[in-house]
Scaffold this motif. Structure first.
Motif, PDB file in Angstrom:
ATOM      1  N   LEU A 142      87.265  36.242  53.668  1.00 24.11           N
ATOM      2  CA  LEU A 142      86.851  35.180  52.763  1.00 24.11           C
ATOM      3  C   LEU A 142      85.900  34.272  53.544  1.00 24.11           C
ATOM      4  CD1 LEU A 142      90.291  34.263  51.137  1.00 24.11           C
ATOM      5  CD2 LEU A 142      88.675  36.074  50.493  1.00 24.11           C
ATOM      6  N   MET A 143      84.633  34.238  53.124  1.00 22.36           N
ATOM      7  CA  MET A 143      83.611  33.511  53.866  1.00 22.36           C
ATOM      8  C   MET A 143      83.204  32.257  53.107  1.00 22.36           C
ATOM      9  SD  MET A 143      81.259  36.527  55.493  1.00 22.36           S
ATOM     10  CE  MET A 143      80.511  35.304  56.574  1.00 22.36           C
ATOM     11  N   SER A 144      83.238  31.135  53.796  1.00 22.76           N
ATOM     12  CA  SER A 144      82.893  29.863  53.183  1.00 22.76           C
ATOM     13  C   SER A 144      81.479  29.901  52.612  1.00 22.76           C
ATOM     14  CB  SER A 144      83.010  28.739  54.215  1.00 22.76           C
ATOM     15  OG  SER A 144      82.513  27.526  53.688  1.00 22.76           O
ATOM     16  N   ALA A 145      81.320  29.306  51.417  1.00 20.61           N
ATOM     17  CA  ALA A 145      79.999  29.191  50.789  1.00 20.61           C
ATOM     18  C   ALA A 145      79.293  27.899  51.184  1.00 20.61           C
ATOM     19  CB  ALA A 145      80.138  29.265  49.267  1.00 20.61           C
ATOM     20  N   VAL A 146      79.949  27.086  52.019  1.00 21.90           N
ATOM     21  CA  VAL A 146      79.389  25.791  52.425  1.00 21.90           C
ATOM     22  C   VAL A 146      78.249  25.997  53.416  1.00 21.90           C
ATOM     23  CG1 VAL A 146      79.895  23.591  53.555  1.00 21.90           C
ATOM     24  CG2 VAL A 146      81.592  24.649  52.041  1.00 21.90           C
ATOM     25  N   ASN A 147      77.120  25.361  53.158  1.00 21.75           N
ATOM     26  CA  ASN A 147      75.976  25.364  54.076  1.00 21.75           C
ATOM     27  C   ASN A 147      75.485  26.764  54.414  1.00 21.75           C
ATOM     28  OD1 ASN A 147      76.141  22.534  54.253  1.00 21.75           O
ATOM     29  ND2 ASN A 147      77.610  22.659  55.947  1.00 21.75           N
ATOM     30  N   ASP A 148      75.625  27.694  53.474  1.00 25.19           N
ATOM     31  CA  ASP A 148      75.212  29.085  53.714  1.00 25.19           C
ATOM     32  C   ASP A 148      75.774  29.583  55.044  1.00 25.19           C
ATOM     33  OD1 ASP A 148      73.966  31.528  53.174  1.00 25.19           O
ATOM     34  OD2 ASP A 148      72.177  30.976  54.313  1.00 25.19           O
ATOM     35  N   ASN A 149      77.028  29.328  55.285  1.00 26.31           N
ATOM     36  CA  ASN A 149      77.635  29.680  56.560  1.00 26.31           C
ATOM     37  C   ASN A 149      77.469  31.160  56.865  1.00 26.31           C
ATOM     38  OD1 ASN A 149      80.709  30.105  58.135  1.00 26.31           O
ATOM     39  ND2 ASN A 149      79.198  28.664  58.885  1.00 26.31           N
ATOM     40  N   CYS A 150      77.035  31.467  58.060  1.00 22.33           N
ATOM     41  CA  CYS A 150      76.796  32.834  58.537  1.00 22.33           C
ATOM     42  C   CYS A 150      75.699  33.543  57.752  1.00 22.33           C
ATOM     43  CB  CYS A 150      78.076  33.665  58.529  1.00 22.33           C
ATOM     44  SG  CYS A 150      79.370  33.005  59.588  1.00 22.33           S
ATOM     45  N   ASN A 151      74.867  32.777  57.023  1.00 23.91           N
ATOM     46  CA  ASN A 151      73.662  33.312  56.349  1.00 23.91           C
ATOM     47  C   ASN A 151      73.970  34.254  55.186  1.00 23.91           C
ATOM     48  OD1 ASN A 151      72.061  32.076  58.482  1.00 23.91           O
ATOM     49  ND2 ASN A 151      72.693  33.794  59.759  1.00 23.91           N
ATOM     50  N   VAL A 152      75.118  34.074  54.533  1.00 23.02           N
ATOM     51  CA  VAL A 152      75.499  34.984  53.447  1.00 23.02           C
ATOM     52  C   VAL A 152      74.441  35.024  52.345  1.00 23.02           C
ATOM     53  CG1 VAL A 152      77.204  35.419  51.644  1.00 23.02           C
ATOM     54  CG2 VAL A 152      77.955  34.680  53.903  1.00 23.02           C
ATOM     55  N   MET A 153      73.831  33.887  52.045  1.00 25.10           N
ATOM     56  CA  MET A 153      72.882  33.825  50.923  1.00 25.10           C
ATOM     57  C   MET A 153      71.429  33.952  51.363  1.00 25.10           C
ATOM     58  SD  MET A 153      74.653  30.857  48.544  1.00 25.10           S
ATOM     59  CE  MET A 153      74.629  29.598  49.846  1.00 25.10           C
ATOM     60  N   SER A 154      71.188  34.358  52.596  1.00 25.14           N
ATOM     61  CA  SER A 154      69.818  34.426  53.100  1.00 25.14           C
ATOM     62  C   SER A 154      69.116  35.729  52.720  1.00 25.14           C
ATOM     63  CB  SER A 154      69.808  34.265  54.627  1.00 25.14           C
ATOM     64  OG  SER A 154      70.286  32.992  54.992  1.00 25.14           O
ATOM     65  N   GLU A 155      69.834  36.828  52.770  1.00 31.11           N
ATOM     66  CA  GLU A 155      69.218  38.132  52.470  1.00 31.11           C
ATOM     67  C   GLU A 155      70.233  38.989  51.736  1.00 31.11           C
ATOM     68  OE1 GLU A 155      67.041  41.773  54.881  1.00 31.11           O
ATOM     69  OE2 GLU A 155      66.886  39.719  55.647  1.00 31.11           O
ATOM     70  N   ALA A 156      70.082  39.083  50.407  1.00 33.87           N
ATOM     71  CA  ALA A 156      71.060  39.771  49.564  1.00 33.87           C
ATOM     72  C   ALA A 156      70.351  40.694  48.574  1.00 33.87           C
ATOM     73  CB  ALA A 156      71.909  38.742  48.804  1.00 33.87           C
ATOM     74  N   TYR A 157      70.898  41.901  48.394  1.00 32.06           N
ATOM     75  CA  TYR A 157      70.315  42.896  47.491  1.00 32.06           C
ATOM     76  C   TYR A 157      71.422  43.524  46.631  1.00 32.06           C
ATOM     77  CZ  TYR A 157      66.621  42.729  51.068  1.00 32.06           C
ATOM     78  OH  TYR A 157      65.653  42.316  51.959  1.00 32.06           O
ATOM     79  N   TYR A 158      71.047  43.930  45.418  1.00 33.89           N
ATOM     80  CA  TYR A 158      71.987  44.681  44.587  1.00 33.89           C
ATOM     81  C   TYR A 158      71.263  45.856  43.943  1.00 33.89           C
ATOM     82  CZ  TYR A 158      69.868  42.142  40.637  1.00 33.89           C
ATOM     83  OH  TYR A 158      68.987  41.612  39.724  1.00 33.89           O
ATOM     84  N   PRO A 159      71.978  46.991  43.774  1.00 32.08           N
ATOM     85  CA  PRO A 159      71.361  48.167  43.152  1.00 32.08           C
ATOM     86  C   PRO A 159      71.365  48.074  41.629  1.00 32.08           C
ATOM     87  CG  PRO A 159      73.597  48.676  43.804  1.00 32.08           C
ATOM     88  CD  PRO A 159      73.336  47.259  44.256  1.00 32.08           C
ATOM     89  N   ILE A 160      70.423  48.721  41.010  1.00 36.37           N
ATOM     90  CA  ILE A 160      70.320  48.774  39.548  1.00 36.37           C
ATOM     91  C   ILE A 160      70.532  50.220  39.122  1.00 36.37           C
ATOM     92  CG2 ILE A 160      68.839  48.373  37.548  1.00 36.37           C
ATOM     93  CD1 ILE A 160      67.295  46.360  39.341  1.00 36.37           C
ATOM     94  N   VAL A 161      71.540  50.445  38.268  1.00 34.45           N
ATOM     95  CA  VAL A 161      71.877  51.816  37.856  1.00 34.45           C
ATOM     96  C   VAL A 161      71.650  52.006  36.358  1.00 34.45           C
ATOM     97  CG1 VAL A 161      73.527  52.087  39.713  1.00 34.45           C
ATOM     98  CG2 VAL A 161      74.315  51.222  37.502  1.00 34.45           C
TER      99      VAL A 161
END
Length: 561
Positions: A542-561
């Motif tokens: 469970l990773m904190s969403a505060v202050n983009d901790n550990c860069n979770v929201m910096s580079e994110a991709y999802y596939p389209i099926v």
């Protein structure tokens, strides 16, 4: 911490010195304190060997010259009562040994502080077996008399021991200072140096000073208070988790016992030359874990299979590299900032895709830097399951390791956008048809597959937008993200992970977000990892969403099926 301890012993020592310089100065200080104000007295060798009393009390302080750690303790021992006791750090940890038979088998009662979500520093008592009655004075059968000297104003005998541990490939030198007190001897100082036989390098160096030595003790000092309140936890060595609750990294004896329990639990096979090195790494990691958990920071660490490895050795766990801010998907993210803002009120506060039955089992990338392949494959598996009514398909990460080499490097790392680009163009087979995961770079067998699973493309989630990431999860399925995974994350056990140093570093690891939630007012992401089910919360963090901790929201991709 090392320099603080050095300043304690040598005030005024420059903080600009290297560890080796500090070690040499500390070594000179220790030697001079014992030799600079004393002299050897020639004398006849005593007629008998050293003889310790059968009942004693002492205070001592053991200084590890390689680590700077100082361990004070207080000891009571009675052979007649078949009991002994040792207190560490002025009674912070108390351990009682109750001998049950003449063979010195003992039950052990330990009283120590415990801190968890409900209590802070509550003293608890645990009872366990499987150990021996501790006699805390050194075994002296292999010591030989060297003469006498003046030490701290007293005439003391000097005894020396040199032994070779051929099995572990070590030479151990000990020098013991003692004096005769009536019919028995009393220890003053013990210095022990351990050398590696294969290169004559130093493996360990400790100095123990003994204080307030007495040969009469009070019987009540060996009695456990509130004995009936001690909880029985079984045999030492049977359960690593229980053993680590009882043992403590401040004690060298406990480090030996804990490391042996660790090796047994994880079936570790260390060679002769490796055992001591791995134990030293284990001790350092164990201390870090214990110190962190005392701080009650909202998440816990634990000793796991990585505990005998350095960060450098565990670099294979983090094989994802950043694609950079210019990287894009094959299709743009379909929602504008205005649309996202309008959606905020409709977004549920909690969403866990695992409850939908579309998330595949947690896997283990092993000793291969293929997290980029596992995290992207997990997202494709989840997206396909959502589209076909919940039928999970186990896709082949090994096929990406073997075949997706245009911009990736197999077990040496890869890029998340390039992984999705490869799957878009070539598809990905099932593991059942392609073959098992190998933890190695292998031959590409894609041409021999009868069926591959494809995606229409992939999109990049706008950076640093919590709403955008939640919308992507709700509408499109699992999202692959790049994060920074540091030392603490490798030992993560439970709770909402927030590392203040985490966001200062570049991303290095690929994981898959499968939901989000809130606990005690803190928003968090539910993240699926690829380090096995016995890591973290059944393979999740469970990773904190505060202050983009550990860069979770910096580079994110999802596939389209």
């Amino acid at each position: 911490m090392f320099r603080v301890l050095i300043h304690y012993f040598i005030p005024g020592l420059s903080v600009g010195l290297s560890k080796m310089e500090i070690y040499l100065k500390l070594l000179i200080f220790v030697i001079s304190s014992s030799l600079g104000f004393s002299y050897i007295i020639e004398g006849d060798e005593p007629g008998n060997n050293l003889l310790w009393p059968t009942e004693y009390y002492f205070k001592s302080e053991t200084m590890n010259l390689k680590t700077g750690v100082v361990e004070p303790c207080e000891v009571w021992y009675s052979a007649e009562k078949n009991r002994s006791r040792i207190d560490y750090y002025e009674g912070m940890v108390k351990r009682y040994f109750y001998g049950e038979t003449e063979e010195d088998s003992a039950k052990i009662y330990q009283i120590n502080p415990v801190t968890n979500d409900r209590v802070t520093n509550k003293m608890v008592c645990l009872k366990y077996g499987g150990d021996e009655l501790e006699d805390f004075l050194p075994t002296v059968d292999d010591f030989t008399y060297q003469g006498e000297k003046i030490f701290d104003g007293k005439t003391v005998q000097v005894w020396k021991s040199e032994t070779n541990d051929d099995e572990m490939m070590y030479k151990i030198e000990k020098v013991l200072y003692a004096y005769r007190d009536g019919d028995t001897d009393a220890p003053v100082k013990l210095e022990e140096i351990k050398y590696k036989l294969w290169n004559n390098g130093m493996a360990g160096h400790t100095v123990t000073n003994f204080y307030v030595f007495k040969t009469i003790i009070k019987s009540e000092d060996l009695d456990v208070e509130k004995l009936d309140e001690c909880d029985e936890v079984g045999q030492l060595g049977d359960n690593l988790r229980t053993d680590l609750q009882i043992l403590h990294p401040a004690s060298s004896r406990d480090v030996d016992k804990a490391f042996n329990s660790f090796k047994k639990h994880y079936n570790k096979k260390h060679g002769k030359h490796e055992h001591e090195m791995r134990k030293a790494i284990f001790e350092e990691n164990w201390r870090r874990i214990v110190d962190h958990n005392k701080k009650n920071l909202g998440y816990k660490l634990e000793v796991n299979t990585f505990a005998d490895r350095t960060d450098e050795e565990l670099a294979y766990l983090t094989g994802t590299r950043s694609s950079g801010p210019e990287a894009v998907g094959t299709v743009p993210f379909p929602h504008s900032e205005e649309e996202l803002k309008a959606m905020e009120e409709e977004i549920p506060q909690i969403y866990d895709m695992r409850h939908d039955g579309v998330i595949s089992a947690v896997k283990n990338q092993g000793q291969c830097g293929s997290c980029w392949a596992f995290s992207s494959t997990a997202a494709v598996e989840g997206a396909l399951a959502r589209s076909n009514g919940g039928r999970n398909i186990d896709l082949s990460e090994q096929s990406l390791v073997d075949c997706a080499w245009d911009h990736n490097l197999g077990c040496n790392g890869g890029l998340l956008d390039q992984a999705f680009k490869y799957i878009t163009m070539n598809g990905i087979p099932s593991q059942r048809e392609y073959g098992p995961y190998l933890q190695q770079d292998g031959y590409c067998k894609l041409e021999n597959m009868t069926q591959v699973y494809t995606i229409k493309g992939f999109a990049r989630v706008p950076s640093l937008s919590e709403t955008a990431l939640k919308v992507a999860l709700l509408k499109y399925g699992p999202v692959t993200v790049g994060i920074y995974a540091g030392t603490n994350m490798k030992f993560y056990s439970s709770g909402i992970f927030y590392d203040i140093d985490c966001s200062k570093s570049m991303l290095n690891h690929g994981v898959t977000v499968v939901g989000y939630g809130v606990r005690d007012g803190t928003n968090y992401w539910i993240v699926k990892n690829s380090w096995g089910e016995d890591w973290g919360e059944d393979g999740y963090i469970l990773m904190s969403a505060v202050n983009d901790n550990c860069n979770v929201m910096s580079e994110a991709y999802y596939p389209i099926v």
